[in-house]
Write a protein that holds these residues in place. Sequence first.
Motif, short mmCIF file in Angstrom:
data_model
loop_
_atom_site.label_atom_id
_atom_site.label_comp_id
_atom_site.label_asym_id
_atom_site.label_seq_id
_atom_site.Cartn_x
_atom_site.Cartn_y
_atom_site.Cartn_z
N ALA B 6 0.85 -1.20 -0.17
CA ALA B 6 -0.02 -0.20 0.01
C ALA B 6 0.84 1.31 -0.09
CB ALA B 6 -0.91 -0.01 1.15
N VAL B 7 0.63 2.10 -1.08
CA VAL B 7 1.42 3.50 -0.91
C VAL B 7 0.43 4.53 -1.06
CG1 VAL B 7 3.47 2.13 -2.34
CG2 VAL B 7 1.37 3.61 -3.56
N ILE B 63 -4.77 4.65 -2.45
CA ILE B 63 -6.08 5.06 -2.13
C ILE B 63 -5.97 6.83 -2.21
CG2 ILE B 63 -8.11 5.49 -0.79
CD1 ILE B 63 -6.83 3.12 0.86
N SER B 119 2.29 7.72 7.86
CA SER B 119 2.31 8.66 6.85
C SER B 119 2.80 9.84 7.22
CB SER B 119 0.75 9.07 6.59
OG SER B 119 0.00 7.76 6.13
N ASN B 125 0.18 6.59 12.12
CA ASN B 125 0.75 5.19 12.38
C ASN B 125 -0.29 4.20 12.88
OD1 ASN B 125 2.25 3.10 13.49
ND2 ASN B 125 3.97 4.55 13.99
N GLN B 126 -1.34 3.88 11.86
CA GLN B 126 -2.58 3.16 12.46
C GLN B 126 -2.93 2.14 11.35
OE1 GLN B 126 -5.80 6.03 12.80
NE2 GLN B 126 -4.80 7.15 14.56
N THR B 127 -2.83 2.56 9.84
CA THR B 127 -3.38 1.64 9.19
C THR B 127 -2.98 0.19 8.88
OG1 THR B 127 -3.46 4.03 7.63
CG2 THR B 127 -4.22 1.77 6.62
N1 LIG Z 1 -4.50 6.57 1.20
C1 LIG Z 1 -3.68 5.59 1.36
N2 LIG Z 1 -3.53 4.78 0.33
C2 LIG Z 1 -2.68 3.59 0.30
N3 LIG Z 1 -2.08 3.27 1.51
C3 LIG Z 1 -2.36 4.30 2.63
C4 LIG Z 1 -3.09 5.12 2.60
N4 LIG Z 1 -3.29 5.48 3.81
C5 LIG Z 1 -2.28 4.92 4.45
N5 LIG Z 1 -1.77 4.13 3.87
C6 LIG Z 1 -1.08 2.98 4.13
O1 LIG Z 1 -0.65 2.76 5.70
C7 LIG Z 1 0.72 3.32 6.21
C8 LIG Z 1 0.41 4.03 7.18
O2 LIG Z 1 -0.32 5.10 7.33
P1 LIG Z 1 -0.96 5.97 8.57
O3 LIG Z 1 -1.74 5.11 9.19
O4 LIG Z 1 -1.89 6.96 7.91
O5 LIG Z 1 0.14 6.69 9.15
C9 LIG Z 1 1.15 4.11 5.05
O6 LIG Z 1 2.72 4.11 4.83
C10 LIG Z 1 0.49 3.54 3.81
O7 LIG Z 1 1.27 2.17 3.51
#
Ligand SMILES: Nc1ncnc2c1ncn2[C@@H]1O[C@H](COP(=O)(O)O)[C@@H](O)[C@H]1O
Lengths: 313, 249
Positions: B6-7, B63, B119, B125-127
């Motif tokens: 996932a990017v 996404i 991100s 730091n959740q996804t």
């Molecule tokens: N909109 C998005 N599209 C694709 N991957 C996502 C997206 N949002 C978060 N991720 C993935 O989740 C990770 C952690 O994101 P976060 O939880 O927002 O800090 C990112 O480094 C991506 O690998």
Amino acid sequence: MSILVIAEHDNSSLKQATLNVVATAKAIGGDIDVLVAGENCGAVAEAAAKAEGVNKVLVADNAAYGHFLAENLGELVAEVGKGYSHILAAAGTTGKDFMPRVAALLDVAQVSDIIRVESEDTFVRPIYAGNAIATVKASDAIKVITVRPTAFDPVAAEGGSAAVEQLDAVKDAGLSTFVNEELAKSDRPDLGSAGIVVSGGRGMQNGDNFKMLEQVADLLGAAVGASRAAVDAGFVPNDMQVGQTGKIVAPQLYIAVGISGAIQHLAGMSDSKVIVAINKDEEAPIFQVADYGLVADLFEAVPQLEEELKKVL
Amino acid sequence: MKVLVAVKRVIDYNVKVRVKPDNTGVDLANVKMAMNPFCEIAVEEAVRLKEKGVASEIVVVSIGPKAAQEQIRTALALGADRGIHIETDEEVQSLEAAKLLKSVVEKEEPKLVILGKQSIDSDNNQTGQMLAALTGMGQGTFASEVAVDGEKVNVTREIDGGLMTVALDLPAVVTTDLRLNEPRYASLPNIMKAKKKPLESMSPADLGVDIANRLSTLKVEAPAARQAGVKVADVAELVDKLKNEAKVI
Ligand SMILES: Nc1ncnc2c1ncn2[C@@H]1O[C@H](COP(=O)(O)O)[C@@H](O)[C@H]1O
Ligand SMILES: Cc1cc2nc3c(=O)[nH]c(=O)nc-3n(C[C@H](O)[C@H](O)[C@H](O)COP(=O)(O)OP(=O)(O)OC[C@H]3O[C@@H](n4cnc5c(N)ncnc54)[C@H](O)[C@@H]3O)c2cc1C
């Protein structure tokens, strides 16, 4: 309102960050229970029961929680936490690991790394490496929150006398097993809660040269930190990284040696009370945030600092 | 085995972030955007697994708005085989991103899902952890080493106290930390080839996921600025100031 605080500990002692998070819970208001999940963690539960403002301590003592595996903790906390209005944990690597699982299992959003409480549902948190500060309102019935411990003064460790209750339900998701760990051993204070931090960057040139900083740190009773560049280069281990994606520190005194002051580093230390920078480049961005800047070659300045400190301490 | 990565498209980490004067957010107009640095590390790890013969196919998913296809193409140029774009102009928060990724996981059935740990815009730091919980997978977060061994993966994690290794049953979720690898750059021929790789587009509605935000941002402010202090002439003056002026030693 009722708040569940998940204790941070190592099975033998309660980490100070837990006291900071209890303080956050007090700022929200309501009854505060603390969950201690671990293995042979009775002493931790006793310590938590003495913390100021704690109503009840729940103990889940089982091998399944011994290494704080997120899969098991996530299920446990989601189960125990569903009767509460707020679930709080410190935003350390343990809390960051299991709390989003709790939120997902409860189908609620998580608010990460809060630095202030505005009201029971509104919180303040840094975004973009601290370049912006957002005020966010959570609409879910249960608020799952991780707390930046340095942003809240801890409650007193002594004085409380909460009831301690054992939980017998065991959640073992069976998805993960602990293999081993290599923990840094140090007699110095914990980086996240130390009163003084001495950090080195790429300018240190190698790991051996960090000994110079350690000597200064030991005179001051300080912890030693580092920039990402120093960790990436293998000078020092990863647990010393201060910054947006490492540890957040806010000591009384932060001494940055051979660190340029990239925004990602500043994100981890700019709430320090007094910042000192020692750098040979007078244009280094670190000087824009330093209360006291010394433009000098660190290989001359750091030994001198050690000598001068010996005179006055 | 199939690997899903996932990017996320985010502001480039070198850009100086500015808060909008009306305090509704940060100014993203005409600002350089890029792949989240932790996602670059995720792509690199997948490519290395493929080079080692462990991974057979790398599917990359993003996404976001139409422009997020640039980041998918970058990942394809770095060695991913196929792209999935979940297109929306709405803000997608971590729980909803995890739900969208879950539906992709159900369709693609990867053995390993690699995400960034964080991100650099939301600093959430959740996804990854949420995706792991929703799909009933184990997770190796903040990874500095990933070793696939048959039906298991050993993940060494950067934790506050040092390093910790966990063994996970596959399929599993891994989130990357800085020391996992050093991402390569895409070569020009590979950038050209990436244009021909398959990229499928769909909407959150196609996947049946409600992406309504649970968190509303009331305001965004600039942080309190620190004033630059004074330059001291030498170490003796520094120690004197720390002791007698700042009184911190
Ligand atoms: N909109 C998005 N599209 C694709 N991957 C996502 C997206 N949002 C978060 N991720 C993935 O989740 C990770 C952690 O994101 P976060 O939880 O927002 O800090 C990112 O480094 C991506 O690998
Ligand atoms: C996604 C992401 C996350 C990141 N997270 C973090 C993080 O959490 N923490 C972090 O620190 N960084 C982080 N970074 C890295 C950050 O952008 C910088 O690259 C890093 O902080 C630079 O480290 P440094 O200041 O030690 O090195 P440099 O920028 O190379 O600075 C070295 C400094 O040492 C000085 N110097 C050299 N020799 C001497 C000498 N003899 N005497 C005195 N001064 C000397 C130089 O003048 C220079 O200013 C992150 C980057 C990204 C992309």
